[in-house]
Each structure stands twice: as C-alpha cells, then as structure tokens.
Design a protein around this motif. Structure first.
Motif, PDB file in Angstrom:
ATOM      1  N   HIS A  88      14.341  14.011   8.177  1.00 36.62           N
ATOM      2  CA  HIS A  88      15.273  13.577   7.136  1.00 36.62           C
ATOM      3  C   HIS A  88      14.509  13.121   5.906  1.00 36.62           C
ATOM      4  CE1 HIS A  88      18.524  11.174   5.255  1.00 36.62           C
ATOM      5  NE2 HIS A  88      19.287  12.101   5.797  1.00 36.62           N
ATOM      6  N   ARG A  89      15.158  13.180   4.762  1.00 40.31           N
ATOM      7  CA  ARG A  89      14.513  12.824   3.502  1.00 40.31           C
ATOM      8  C   ARG A  89      13.974  11.397   3.514  1.00 40.31           C
ATOM      9  NH1 ARG A  89      18.561  13.302  -0.741  1.00 40.31           N
ATOM     10  NH2 ARG A  89      18.648  15.434  -0.053  1.00 40.31           N
ATOM     11  N   SER A  90      14.738  10.460   4.062  1.00 41.82           N
ATOM     12  CA  SER A  90      14.287   9.069   4.112  1.00 41.82           C
ATOM     13  C   SER A  90      13.074   8.907   5.029  1.00 41.82           C
ATOM     14  CB  SER A  90      15.421   8.159   4.588  1.00 41.82           C
ATOM     15  OG  SER A  90      15.816   8.527   5.886  1.00 41.82           O
ATOM     16  N   GLN A  91      13.035   9.695   6.092  1.00 39.82           N
ATOM     17  CA  GLN A  91      11.892   9.639   7.015  1.00 39.82           C
ATOM     18  C   GLN A  91      10.628  10.166   6.329  1.00 39.82           C
ATOM     19  OE1 GLN A  91      12.369  12.075  10.464  1.00 39.82           O
ATOM     20  NE2 GLN A  91      10.365  11.571  11.291  1.00 39.82           N
ATOM     21  N   ILE A  92      10.780  11.223   5.553  1.00 35.89           N
ATOM     22  CA  ILE A  92       9.645  11.799   4.831  1.00 35.89           C
ATOM     23  C   ILE A  92       9.118  10.798   3.808  1.00 35.89           C
ATOM     24  CG2 ILE A  92       8.964  13.633   3.234  1.00 35.89           C
ATOM     25  CD1 ILE A  92      11.122  15.380   4.663  1.00 35.89           C
ATOM     26  N   LYS A  93      10.033  10.121   3.096  1.00 35.99           N
ATOM     27  CA  LYS A  93       9.625   9.107   2.119  1.00 35.99           C
ATOM     28  C   LYS A  93       8.914   7.939   2.803  1.00 35.99           C
ATOM     29  CE  LYS A  93      12.833   9.606  -1.721  1.00 35.99           C
ATOM     30  NZ  LYS A  93      13.889   8.941  -2.488  1.00 35.99           N
ATOM     31  N   ARG A  94       9.418   7.508   3.961  1.00 33.70           N
ATOM     32  CA  ARG A  94       8.818   6.411   4.708  1.00 33.70           C
ATOM     33  C   ARG A  94       7.382   6.756   5.109  1.00 33.70           C
ATOM     34  NH1 ARG A  94      12.350   6.116   8.758  1.00 33.70           N
ATOM     35  NH2 ARG A  94      14.061   5.557   7.391  1.00 33.70           N
ATOM     36  N   GLU A  95       7.182   7.979   5.571  1.00 36.02           N
ATOM     37  CA  GLU A  95       5.839   8.410   5.970  1.00 36.02           C
ATOM     38  C   GLU A  95       4.903   8.501   4.766  1.00 36.02           C
ATOM     39  OE1 GLU A  95       6.363  12.101   8.013  1.00 36.02           O
ATOM     40  OE2 GLU A  95       7.395  11.159   9.712  1.00 36.02           O
ATOM     41  N   ARG A  96       5.424   8.973   3.637  1.00 36.71           N
ATOM     42  CA  ARG A  96       4.605   9.084   2.434  1.00 36.71           C
ATOM     43  C   ARG A  96       4.175   7.705   1.940  1.00 36.71           C
ATOM     44  NH1 ARG A  96       7.781  11.033  -2.135  1.00 36.71           N
ATOM     45  NH2 ARG A  96       8.492  12.581  -0.663  1.00 36.71           N
ATOM     46  N   ASN A  97       5.086   6.739   1.989  1.00 35.52           N
ATOM     47  CA  ASN A  97       4.767   5.391   1.519  1.00 35.52           C
ATOM     48  C   ASN A  97       3.888   4.624   2.498  1.00 35.52           C
ATOM     49  OD1 ASN A  97       6.188   5.753  -0.814  1.00 35.52           O
ATOM     50  ND2 ASN A  97       8.071   4.854  -0.035  1.00 35.52           N
ATOM     51  N   ALA A  98       3.847   5.035   3.761  1.00 27.60           N
ATOM     52  CA  ALA A  98       3.036   4.347   4.760  1.00 27.60           C
ATOM     53  C   ALA A  98       1.549   4.519   4.474  1.00 27.60           C
ATOM     54  CB  ALA A  98       3.363   4.862   6.149  1.00 27.60           C
ATOM     55  N   ASN A  99       1.140   5.700   3.984  1.00 24.65           N
ATOM     56  CA  ASN A  99      -0.277   5.908   3.696  1.00 24.65           C
ATOM     57  C   ASN A  99      -0.594   5.655   2.229  1.00 24.65           C
ATOM     58  OD1 ASN A  99       1.328   7.839   4.942  1.00 24.65           O
ATOM     59  ND2 ASN A  99       0.045   9.540   4.433  1.00 24.65           N
ATOM     60  N   LYS A 100       0.148   4.770   1.591  1.00 23.45           N
ATOM     61  CA  LYS A 100      -0.099   4.440   0.200  1.00 23.45           C
ATOM     62  C   LYS A 100      -1.283   3.471   0.104  1.00 23.45           C
ATOM     63  CE  LYS A 100       2.631   3.707  -3.890  1.00 23.45           C
ATOM     64  NZ  LYS A 100       3.892   3.304  -4.446  1.00 23.45           N
ATOM     65  N   ASP A 101      -2.070   3.628  -0.949  1.00 23.63           N
ATOM     66  CA  ASP A 101      -3.236   2.782  -1.177  1.00 23.63           C
ATOM     67  C   ASP A 101      -2.776   1.387  -1.605  1.00 23.63           C
ATOM     68  OD1 ASP A 101      -5.804   1.975  -1.448  1.00 23.63           O
ATOM     69  OD2 ASP A 101      -6.218   3.095  -3.278  1.00 23.63           O
ATOM     70  N   THR A 102      -3.196   0.351  -0.876  1.00 24.20           N
ATOM     71  CA  THR A 102      -2.750  -1.015  -1.170  1.00 24.20           C
ATOM     72  C   THR A 102      -3.774  -1.803  -1.980  1.00 24.20           C
ATOM     73  OG1 THR A 102      -3.616  -1.777   0.947  1.00 24.20           O
ATOM     74  CG2 THR A 102      -1.293  -1.137   0.883  1.00 24.20           C
ATOM     75  N   ARG A 103      -4.885  -1.176  -2.343  1.00 25.43           N
ATOM     76  CA  ARG A 103      -5.892  -1.894  -3.130  1.00 25.43           C
ATOM     77  C   ARG A 103      -5.354  -2.149  -4.540  1.00 25.43           C
ATOM     78  NH1 ARG A 103     -10.785   2.170  -2.654  1.00 25.43           N
ATOM     79  NH2 ARG A 103      -9.076   3.474  -3.370  1.00 25.43           N
ATOM     80  N   PRO A 104      -5.660  -3.321  -5.116  1.00 30.98           N
ATOM     81  CA  PRO A 104      -5.175  -3.600  -6.478  1.00 30.98           C
ATOM     82  C   PRO A 104      -5.886  -2.719  -7.495  1.00 30.98           C
ATOM     83  CG  PRO A 104      -6.650  -5.322  -5.750  1.00 30.98           C
ATOM     84  CD  PRO A 104      -6.417  -4.437  -4.563  1.00 30.98           C
ATOM     85  N   SER A 105      -5.111  -2.196  -8.436  1.00 33.32           N
ATOM     86  CA  SER A 105      -5.706  -1.318  -9.440  1.00 33.32           C
ATOM     87  C   SER A 105      -4.953  -1.453 -10.757  1.00 33.32           C
ATOM     88  CB  SER A 105      -5.661   0.136  -8.967  1.00 33.32           C
ATOM     89  OG  SER A 105      -4.323   0.566  -8.860  1.00 33.32           O
TER      90      SER A 105
END
Length: 128
Positions: A5-22
């Motif tokens: 589902h679209r929401s599941q794909i978005k959730r997975e994409r945001n899970a591997n987002k870089d959390t370092r401050p920039s």
C-alpha cells in the motif's frame, strides 16, 4: 511497480531517512571550486574550530559557509537535542547548481559568454 500500500511504501522510505543534523544552501552564487577551498579546511573538525576557521578566512564563500554552519548547529541543538560541545563536521560538500549565462560585448561586434556559476552547499554534523 512497488508492492504494498502507498502508506506502507512511505513508511519504509521514511524509516531509512538520515537523522544526522544538516543544513543546505541552494543556489549559492559561488562556484563549486571556490566553495570547496573553504569546505576542505573545515571537514572533520569540531564545530568551534570550524567556526574559527571560517570567521578568519578571507574568501567570500566563508561568509556563506559560516551562516550555514551556524544553522546546522542550531538544527542539531533544537531538532535533535544534541550537545554542541560534542559536535563535529562529518560531511561537507558542494554540488554544481545551474549556470547563468551572460554576454559581454567585445571588440569588433563580437560577444563573449560569461558563465556565472552557482552551487548547492551541504553541511552534515554528528556527535563524537
């Protein structure tokens, strides 16, 4: 096509987002080569040393990078709750932006092209 589902794909994409401050500065009116002189000087240094380097660097790019570095420090402190004394410049790079083409009139009716280059400057911090 991606499965799920679209929401599941978005959730997975945001899970591997870089959390370092920039902090990123787009369309800076300085060429990549000139910005890299200053960026190479601060890469890997702690933020207090890096601020000292850019404060006394005579290049034009150092004023832009100083403002960007202060923004990245503020992001680390406010958004990520990091300790400022432990921060260091983990990554800093400049990518090529669009080039503005201008024309300079020359002798005998000729026209020479002037390229006003821009760059996208990024600074990524991390804690030691």
């Amino acid at each position: 096509m991606a499965k799920g589902h679209r929401s599941q794909i978005k959730r997975e994409r945001n899970a591997n987002k870089d959390t370092r401050p920039s902090a990123k500065l787009s369309y800076a009116r300085v060429s990549v080569q000139k910005a890299c002189f200053v960026l190479d000087a601060i890469r890997g240094k702690d933020v207090q040393t890096a601020l000292g380097i850019v404060a006394y660097n005579p290049r034009y790019a150092s004023t832009l990078i100083e403002k960007l570095l202060k923004s990245a420090i503020a992001n680390a402190e406010n958004n990520n709750g990091m300790d400022v004394s432990k921060l260091y410049v983990e990554e800093c790079y400049a990518n090529k932006g669009p080039t503005m083409k201008r024309i300079k009139p020359r002798a005998q009716g000729r026209a020479y092209r002037i390229e006003k280059r821009t760059s996208h400057i990024t600074i990524v911090l991390n804690e030691r």
